[in-house]
Each structure stands twice: as C-alpha cells, then as structure tokens.
Design an enzyme around this catalytic site. Structure first.
Site, PDB file in Angstrom:
ATOM      1  N   LYS A 297      14.546  -6.943   3.999  1.00  0.00           N
ATOM      2  CA  LYS A 297      14.963  -6.013   5.064  1.00  0.00           C
ATOM      3  C   LYS A 297      16.347  -6.332   5.638  1.00  0.00           C
ATOM      4  O   LYS A 297      17.109  -5.422   5.950  1.00  0.00           O
ATOM      5  CB  LYS A 297      13.928  -6.003   6.193  1.00  0.00           C
TER       6      LYS A 297
ATOM      7  N   ASN B 279      14.114  -0.747   6.885  1.00  0.00           N
ATOM      8  CA  ASN B 279      12.909  -0.568   6.065  1.00  0.00           C
ATOM      9  C   ASN B 279      12.910   0.747   5.303  1.00  0.00           C
ATOM     10  O   ASN B 279      11.985   1.014   4.537  1.00  0.00           O
ATOM     11  CB  ASN B 279      11.637  -0.706   6.913  1.00  0.00           C
TER      12      ASN B 279
ATOM     13  N   GLY C  50      -4.172  -2.045  13.283  1.00  0.00           N
ATOM     14  CA  GLY C  50      -2.797  -2.116  12.791  1.00  0.00           C
ATOM     15  C   GLY C  50      -2.477  -1.210  11.617  1.00  0.00           C
ATOM     16  O   GLY C  50      -1.305  -1.041  11.266  1.00  0.00           O
TER      17      GLY C  50
ATOM     18  N   ILE D 288      -1.388  -5.872  15.084  1.00  0.00           N
ATOM     19  CA  ILE D 288      -0.704  -5.259  13.943  1.00  0.00           C
ATOM     20  C   ILE D 288      -1.245  -5.775  12.618  1.00  0.00           C
ATOM     21  O   ILE D 288      -0.947  -5.235  11.573  1.00  0.00           O
ATOM     22  CB  ILE D 288       0.834  -5.340  14.026  1.00  0.00           C
TER      23      ILE D 288
ATOM     24  N   ARG E 176       0.827  -1.214   0.000  1.00  0.00           N
ATOM     25  CA  ARG E 176       0.000   0.000   0.000  1.00  0.00           C
ATOM     26  C   ARG E 176       0.855   1.254   0.000  1.00  0.00           C
ATOM     27  O   ARG E 176       0.337   2.371  -0.019  1.00  0.00           O
ATOM     28  CB  ARG E 176      -0.906   0.002   1.222  1.00  0.00           C
TER      29      ARG E 176
ATOM     30  N   GLY F 122       9.728 -11.090  12.603  1.00  0.00           N
ATOM     31  CA  GLY F 122      10.327  -9.783  12.337  1.00  0.00           C
ATOM     32  C   GLY F 122       9.533  -8.640  12.935  1.00  0.00           C
ATOM     33  O   GLY F 122      10.104  -7.697  13.505  1.00  0.00           O
ATOM     34  N   ALA F 123       8.213  -8.703  12.835  1.00  0.00           N
ATOM     35  CA  ALA F 123       7.377  -7.618  13.378  1.00  0.00           C
ATOM     36  C   ALA F 123       7.506  -7.566  14.895  1.00  0.00           C
ATOM     37  O   ALA F 123       7.590  -6.481  15.496  1.00  0.00           O
ATOM     38  CB  ALA F 123       5.925  -7.833  12.968  1.00  0.00           C
TER      39      ALA F 123
ATOM     40  N   ASP G 280       9.950   0.882  11.874  1.00  0.00           N
ATOM     41  CA  ASP G 280       8.783   0.066  12.245  1.00  0.00           C
ATOM     42  C   ASP G 280       8.421   0.237  13.728  1.00  0.00           C
ATOM     43  O   ASP G 280       7.243   0.343  14.084  1.00  0.00           O
ATOM     44  CB  ASP G 280       9.048  -1.422  11.964  1.00  0.00           C
TER      45      ASP G 280
END
Ligand code: ATR
Length: 278
Positions: free
Chosen positions: A71, A92, A245, A222, A21, A136-137, A107
């Site tokens: 990343k 990122n 999120g 998220i 997006r 990763g998040a 992030d």
C-alpha cells in the site's frame, strides 16, 4: 460469465494474495450486474512491484486494488491521490486513465459505511471513540473518525510510542492511554473499535474488561475471521450493539468497482453470505 474480447479487467496486487477475498467479492458483483469483465488475483513480489504496476496500463487493465505489503509503495507510484491516500501515505485502489495513475484510499470510508450500516443511528458526536491499535488499519480508522467529527478519540496501543506518534502526526482531539487501562479508556465512550490482530484466528485473544463501557456504546471489531470475535460476543452479551469486520472489506471495495466497471454495487446479505462461503 463468459468474457468477450472487450472485457474490462482489474485485479488485486498483493504478496501473498492467495488469501484475498477480493476476487470472490468483485466476481459476485460482476455476475450480479451481468458485466463483461474480470477481476483477478495479481501476486507480485515487493521487489517487482513498480515494474508490475507500470505494466498494468499497457495490458489495459482499468485499475487494481492494492493490499499488504504494497500500500505504501503504491502511493509512491501515483500521479495523483485523493485526500485520504495523501494523509495515510497508503493507497488501496488504483485507477488507470489516459496514461495517469490515480490512487485512492477507501479503507476509512469503508469502515464508516460499515459502521453506519451495522449500527444505524450511531453518531460521531455522541461520545468519545476508543481505538485499540496503531498499525495501518488503525491509521485509516482514525482519519475516518476524526473527519466524521468525534469529539474525542482515545487511542491505546501495546507500544505506546506508536500511538503517540500517530496522535502527533494526525493532530485533532486524540488522547493516548496506556494499554490495559480499560476503566479510564472506556468510561463514557460511544464507540469501541479493535484494529489490532488480537482475536483473529491463530492470534492471541484480546483480553479486555468491558465493565466501564456504557450500554449505549457500539462495538466494532475489524477482525472478521472469526466473524464473531470474543470481543463482539462479550459486548453483545452485555447488551452493546456490535458490528463485525466483514462489512469494512465489502464497503471499501465499492469505489474501485464503480471506477473500473461503471456500476455502483451494493453491500447486502447475499454478498456477505457468498464471500463467507469462499
Ligand atoms: P495492520 O496494518 O493490520 O493494522 P499492523 O501494522 O501489524 O497491522 O498492526 C497490528 C496492531 O496489533 C498493532 O497495533 C500491534 O501493537 P504494537 O504496535 O504494539 O505492535 C497490535 N498487536 C499485535 N499483537 C499484539 C499483542 N499480542 N498485544 C497487543 N497488541 C498487539
């Protein structure tokens, strides 16, 4: 907006990148601020990543966002990195300047900015923070919460060994819990964050019992497809404040836009609506 020959250029590197997006999001801000610039999708195969990145400054791009699966590879190509990118080993946001590649990881800051905007008055010190997941998040969320000063961070992951490895590598007040031990995990908590893919469209649901979660706790997912996950619906139904999120995606994009296009953009309802329609 029509571009001139001097248009500032940036984009997002990913594989695949068709679902991103970010072009829509940055396109909205470029239009809002009347900027002579463009932000484009840059689909790049993993094996071509280093070569593609080295070409971007030659094409005079100002920089780029980096998404899955690049990343970590991006971190290896940077001449300098901000503190978060170094600690996460993942980048990122790339900024090209005077022949140098600078990498940032926004992030974690995006996560906190979204939480603070969506749950005004939430304070890190107000209680234990519970993080579900160890991918990763989760790493970005954990670093942000530790820096924000949470007194305790409770980490639960299906694969417990991954949670333990994260606790060891980040240090600080992280306690690892068994996946499914919801009563102990949630007791007295001030924040619950889902960083797993559970609850996302096409994924299995997150099966969690919220009974032990205090009514004053804030719940953040998220996952933003759907915007209202089952977790958020359940939490709101019992009176908890909930934060979706989408805002993390919107907030993490601000520093890059500012570095490339010279304006610090805002995250507001008009942006949310526009990005959601895409
Ligand atoms: P991201 O980089 O987006 O965080 P990821 O690294 O693939 O994605 O991490 C996905 C997370 O969702 C992991 O914590 C994963 O748990 P495991 O470490 O045990 O794999 C979690 N997850 C995915 N599917 C799950 C499921 N069916 N039940 C529980 N956790 C799940």
């Amino acid at each position: 907006m029509t571009l001139s020959g001097k248009a500032a250029l940036a984009g997002v590197l990913g594989w695949p990148v068709g679902h991103s997006r970010s072009p829509r999001l940055h396109g909205f801000w470029l239009e809002r601020h009347g900027i002579d610039g463009a932000y484009v999708p840059l689909p790049v195969r993993p094996e071509d990543f280093a070569q593609a990145v080295s070409a971007l400054p030659l094409l005079h791009l100002r920089g780029a966002n980096v998404t899955v699966p690049h990343k970590e590879a991006a971190a290896a190509l940077c001449d300098s990195m901000d503190d978060h990118a170094k600690r996460l080993g993942a980048v990122n946001t790339l900024v090209f300047s005077e022949g140098q590649i600078h990498g940032a990881n926004t992030d974690g800051a995006g996560f906190l900015d979204n939480l603070r905007q969506g749950a005004p008055g939430w304070r890190a010190e107000s209680g234990a923070a519970v993080v579900l997941g160890s991918g990763g998040a989760a790493r970005a969320v954990i670093v942000a919460l530790l820096d924000a000063g949470v007194p305790e961070l409770r980490l639960a992951n299906r694969t417990r060994a991954k949670a333990e490895a994260l606790a060891e590598s980040f240090g600080g007040p992280i306690r690892v819990f068994d996946w499914g031990d919801w009563t102990r995990v949630l007791d007295g908590a001030g924040l619950l964050v889902n960083t797993t893919s559970l609850g996302m469209q096409g994924q299995p649901p997150l099966e969690i019992a919220l009974d032990a979660l205090p009514g004053a706790a804030v719940v953040n997912d998220i996952v933003y497809q759907p915007l209202e996950t089952e977790l958020l619906r359940m939490a709101a139904g019992r009176g908890n404040r909930v934060v979706d999120g989408l805002g993390m995606l919107l907030h993490q994009a601000r520093p890059g836009f500012e570095a490339w296009f010279g304006v610090r953009p805002e995250v507001d309802e008009a942006l949310r609506d526009f990005v959601l329609q895409g």
